[in-house]
Design a protein around this motif. Structure first.
Motif, PDB file in Angstrom:
ATOM      1  N   ALA A 130       0.836  -1.195   0.000  1.00  0.00           N
ATOM      2  CA  ALA A 130       0.000   0.000   0.000  1.00  0.00           C
ATOM      3  C   ALA A 130       0.873   1.248   0.000  1.00  0.00           C
ATOM      4  O   ALA A 130       1.919   1.291   0.624  1.00  0.00           O
ATOM      5  N   LEU A 131       0.445   2.235  -0.766  1.00  0.00           N
ATOM      6  CA  LEU A 131       1.127   3.524  -0.747  1.00  0.00           C
ATOM      7  C   LEU A 131       0.172   4.514  -0.084  1.00  0.00           C
ATOM      8  O   LEU A 131      -1.020   4.247   0.025  1.00  0.00           O
ATOM      9  N   ASP A 132       0.701   5.667   0.304  1.00  0.00           N
ATOM     10  CA  ASP A 132      -0.231   6.673   0.820  1.00  0.00           C
ATOM     11  C   ASP A 132      -1.104   7.133  -0.352  1.00  0.00           C
ATOM     12  O   ASP A 132      -0.738   6.976  -1.518  1.00  0.00           O
ATOM     13  N   SER A 133      -2.265   7.695  -0.039  1.00  0.00           N
ATOM     14  CA  SER A 133      -3.266   7.856  -1.093  1.00  0.00           C
ATOM     15  C   SER A 133      -2.798   8.801  -2.208  1.00  0.00           C
ATOM     16  O   SER A 133      -3.138   8.603  -3.368  1.00  0.00           O
ATOM     17  N   GLU A 134      -1.988   9.790  -1.863  1.00  0.00           N
ATOM     18  CA  GLU A 134      -1.516  10.711  -2.892  1.00  0.00           C
ATOM     19  C   GLU A 134      -0.578   9.981  -3.867  1.00  0.00           C
ATOM     20  O   GLU A 134      -0.737  10.063  -5.083  1.00  0.00           O
ATOM     21  N   SER A 135       0.373   9.228  -3.318  1.00  0.00           N
ATOM     22  CA  SER A 135       1.287   8.445  -4.170  1.00  0.00           C
ATOM     23  C   SER A 135       0.505   7.458  -5.001  1.00  0.00           C
ATOM     24  O   SER A 135       0.735   7.294  -6.195  1.00  0.00           O
ATOM     25  N   GLU A 136      -0.429   6.786  -4.342  1.00  0.00           N
ATOM     26  CA  GLU A 136      -1.260   5.794  -4.991  1.00  0.00           C
ATOM     27  C   GLU A 136      -1.956   6.410  -6.202  1.00  0.00           C
ATOM     28  O   GLU A 136      -1.961   5.848  -7.293  1.00  0.00           O
ATOM     29  N   ARG A 137      -2.515   7.610  -6.000  1.00  0.00           N
ATOM     30  CA  ARG A 137      -3.235   8.270  -7.077  1.00  0.00           C
ATOM     31  C   ARG A 137      -2.280   8.576  -8.238  1.00  0.00           C
ATOM     32  O   ARG A 137      -2.589   8.339  -9.395  1.00  0.00           O
ATOM     33  N   LEU A 138      -1.075   9.078  -7.881  1.00  0.00           N
ATOM     34  CA  LEU A 138      -0.103   9.419  -8.927  1.00  0.00           C
ATOM     35  C   LEU A 138       0.333   8.183  -9.709  1.00  0.00           C
ATOM     36  O   LEU A 138       0.445   8.210 -10.926  1.00  0.00           O
ATOM     37  N   VAL A 139       0.562   7.074  -8.981  1.00  0.00           N
ATOM     38  CA  VAL A 139       0.993   5.841  -9.651  1.00  0.00           C
ATOM     39  C   VAL A 139      -0.116   5.317 -10.546  1.00  0.00           C
ATOM     40  O   VAL A 139       0.113   4.986 -11.720  1.00  0.00           O
ATOM     41  N   GLN A 140      -1.329   5.243 -10.001  1.00  0.00           N
ATOM     42  CA  GLN A 140      -2.457   4.758 -10.782  1.00  0.00           C
ATOM     43  C   GLN A 140      -2.671   5.606 -12.034  1.00  0.00           C
ATOM     44  O   GLN A 140      -2.852   5.094 -13.127  1.00  0.00           O
TER      45      GLN A 140
END
Ligand code: ADP
Length: 601
Positions: free
Chosen positions: A529-539
């Motif tokens: 899991a990444l933090d939601s901001e990183s997650e959003r950028l990766v996705q």
């Protein structure tokens, strides 16, 4: 043995060094042999055994001729001066002897290290060439110690032996010839003594070689352990497992210590034993020789020269006996090297392979079956699926279902055991392997990066302009964070990219994959899991790069799966469900369960 000949045949690449070294060795031998009779006049003068008037000897005995020239010299120059000239001659001879000794080593060095350089190069190339399947059965530590320690071992054992083999025979032959010339009976007597001593020493050396094989094994264990520990520090610290690792290491380290102590004790006994045997032989020789001198069967100065000549034989004889031991040790190392070098890579381009770099219609799995080596269970079985150009295909299934295997077959990390995989109808085994791999951009689950700058990690051997690298980084949502780094694209990211955050590492690997603009993407979504901001950028980055390409995604996120044109649900290596999210969600089956549990792997 065959491996040894192959190693020796490399000498021909270093002909110049080799010939010069042999020449120097021969000169060294000649000067060594010449230096022996030179001692006779020295002792003759010292012991006052030169006749006052030179008498031309009738025979050809060296001793007599030397005496003749010496008394000639003494008559014309005086005793002091004669001694001086003998000393000067002695110094000159020894100067040349040592000059050639140095030049023999000097010319040998490029040969030794050249052969070793070649071996290392071949091994490293082989490590890169061998298919992934090779590494399932190998320990990293052993492979590292083969490239470092084993190669070193070959250098100093086998190549040392070559050196002594080419140096010693002439000296030995010359010395022995000289000894027989002086006194054949005494020579025979000495050699029976030496043979006897040699047998005893040989016994000790023999027991040594077995244990030294285990030494390498232990070094490999230690290296593996250290490598694993350093690589897994995050986990070790996180689980407070330091003591566990320390205890494991302690155990290995202790048995290594015990083994080394044993081996060294045994080895160290060889030298005192051989010294003692040697002194005993020399003492007997001294006793017996003096006896002959008393009986006036042997001139004292000749006897001195004889002892000196004997000493010249003993040294190389000792090195011959240790050569045997060293060859055994070196052979074990060479075998380990050759085992790797001789492993064939079966995943290569066929002769006349097709050059193909683009995807025009589809990738097809036709009844594909795959088993890992040494594993009887199918990792994939009877898999048939068409991946059309431009589609996003998501692989879903519990752990061990075969998702990684599915994607590993595409760039031929492994070859199918049954069935075929085709691209536009061409079997991927018929496509040039470099071309095939160029068609794929791979983003692995754990971001694999190297100790280098951002730019180099991104271009990774390819020839790309700064503009292209930046463009790829923009697509991968990586440009903004890179700009903020102290040296921008030229920032070194540390070992395995540890100076970056998890999300940043992933975006960098995405940039690396899209920089080459491959037609097909293989994405293994990170499970962590990444933090939601990183997650959003990766996705967001992933969705951007998938847009214009054909993609096969090992999916762990619902948002990715919902976007897919085709979802393949794998179970025990088989496709059990396939289709769109909207359809699958209404079917009774594993997919519905996955969605309900929000867990796709
Ligand atoms: P997934 O990616 O879905 O978790 P994998 O494709 O990694 O599953 O594994 C499928 C099956 O193959 C598993 O049963 C696994 O134990 C086996 N397997 C995976 N890699 C290897 C390997 N290198 N050697 C032997 N068996 C393997």
């Amino acid at each position: 043995m065959e491996g040894l000949w192959r190693l020796l045949s490399r000498i021909k690449d270093y002909k110049r060094s080799f010939i010069l070294s042999i020449f120097s060795n021969s000169m060294l031998s000649i000067f060594t042999v010449v230096s022996i009779p030179l001692l006779i006049p020295f002792f003759s003068i010292l012991f006052d055994r030169i006749p006052a008037l030179p008498v031309r000897p009738a025979g050809s005995e060296i001793n007599e001729w030397v005496k003749y020239y010496m008394s000639d010299l003494i008559v014309s120059q005086g005793k002091e001066m004669a001694l001086f000239w003998v000393c000067v001659l002695l110094v000159i001879v020894f100067f040349f002897k040592n000059l050639f000794r140095y030049s023999a080593l000097y010319f040998m060095a490029p040969l030794r290290f050249g052969i070793i350089y070649d071996l290392r190069k071949k091994l490293f190339n082989k490590y890169l060439d061998l298919p992934l399947s090779f590494y399932s059965n190998e320990r990293k530590g052993a492979l590292i110690s083969t490239l470092t320690l084993d190669v070193q071992e070959v250098e100093w054992s086998i190549l040392n032996v070559i050196e002594s083999v080419f140096k010693s025979p002439i000296i030995m032959a010359g010395s022995i010839f000289f000894m027989i010339y002086i006194n054949a009976g005494l020579t025979l007597f000495v050699f029976i003594l030496v043979l006897f001593a040699g047998l005893i020493i040989g016994k000790v050396v023999n027991t040594l070689k077995k244990e030294s094989n285990n030494v390498q094994e232990m070094v490999a264990n230690l290296t593996s352990h250290v490598e694993e520990t350093i690589g897994g520090l995050r986990v070790i610290k996180g689980f407070n497992a330091e003591n566990y690792q320390i205890t494991k290491f302690e155990k290995e380290n202790a048995s290594f210590r015990n083994l080394l102590t044993k081996v060294v004790n045994r080895r160290d006994s060889a030298s005192p034993i051989s010294e003692f045997m040697g002194v005993s032989v020399v003492t007997i020789l001294l006793w017996y020789g003096s006896h002959l001198v008393f009986k006036e069967e042997l001139a004292p100065e000749t006897f001195f020269a004889f002892v000196f000549a004997f000493y010249q034989v003993i040294e190389p004889a000792k090195s011959f006996s240790s050569a045997y031991f060293n060859i055994q040790k070196g052979m074990a190392a060479l075998d380990r090297i050759n085992r790797v070098l001789e492993t064939d890579n079966e995943i290569i381009s066929k002769p006349g392979a097709i050059h193909k770099k683009s995807l025009t219609t589809s990738i097809d799995f036709n009844n594909v079956g795959f088993k890992y080596k040494d594993n009887n269970v199918y990792a994939l079985q009877d898999v048939s699926v068409e991946i059309k150009k431009g589609q996003v295909v998501a692989l879903v299934g519990s752990s061990g279902a075969g998702k990684s295997t599915f994607v590993d077959l595409l760039p031929r990390f492994y070859d199918v055991s049954e069935g075929t995989i085709t691209i536009d109808g061409v079997d991927i085994r018929d496509i040039d392997i470099t071309d095939l791999r160029e068609m794929f951009g791979i983003v692995t689950q754990d971001a694999i990066l190297f100790l280098d700058t951002i730019a180099n990690n991104s271009s990774f051997g390819g020839n790309f302009s700064e503009e292209q690298i930046m463009e790829a980084a923009r697509v991968a949502n990586a440009h903004d964070f890179i700009e903020l780094l102290p040296k921008g694209y030229h920032t070194n990211i540390g070992d395995r990219g540890l100076k970056l955050s998890g999300g940043q590492r992933q975006r960098l690997t995405i940039a690396r994959a899209v920089l080459r603009d491959p037609p097909i993407l293989i994405l293994d979504e990170a499970t962590s899991a990444l933090d939601s901001e990183s997650e959003r950028l990766v996705q967001d980055a992933l969705h951007k790069v998938m847009r214009s390409r054909t993609s096969v995604v090992v999916a762990h996120r619902l948002s990715t799966i919902q976007q897919a044109d085709n979802i393949l649900v794998l179970e025990n290596g088989q496709i059990v469900q396939s289709g769109l999210h909207e359809n699958l969600i209404n079917e009774i089956g594993p997919y519905k369960k996955f969605v309900e549990m929000q867990s796709f792997s």
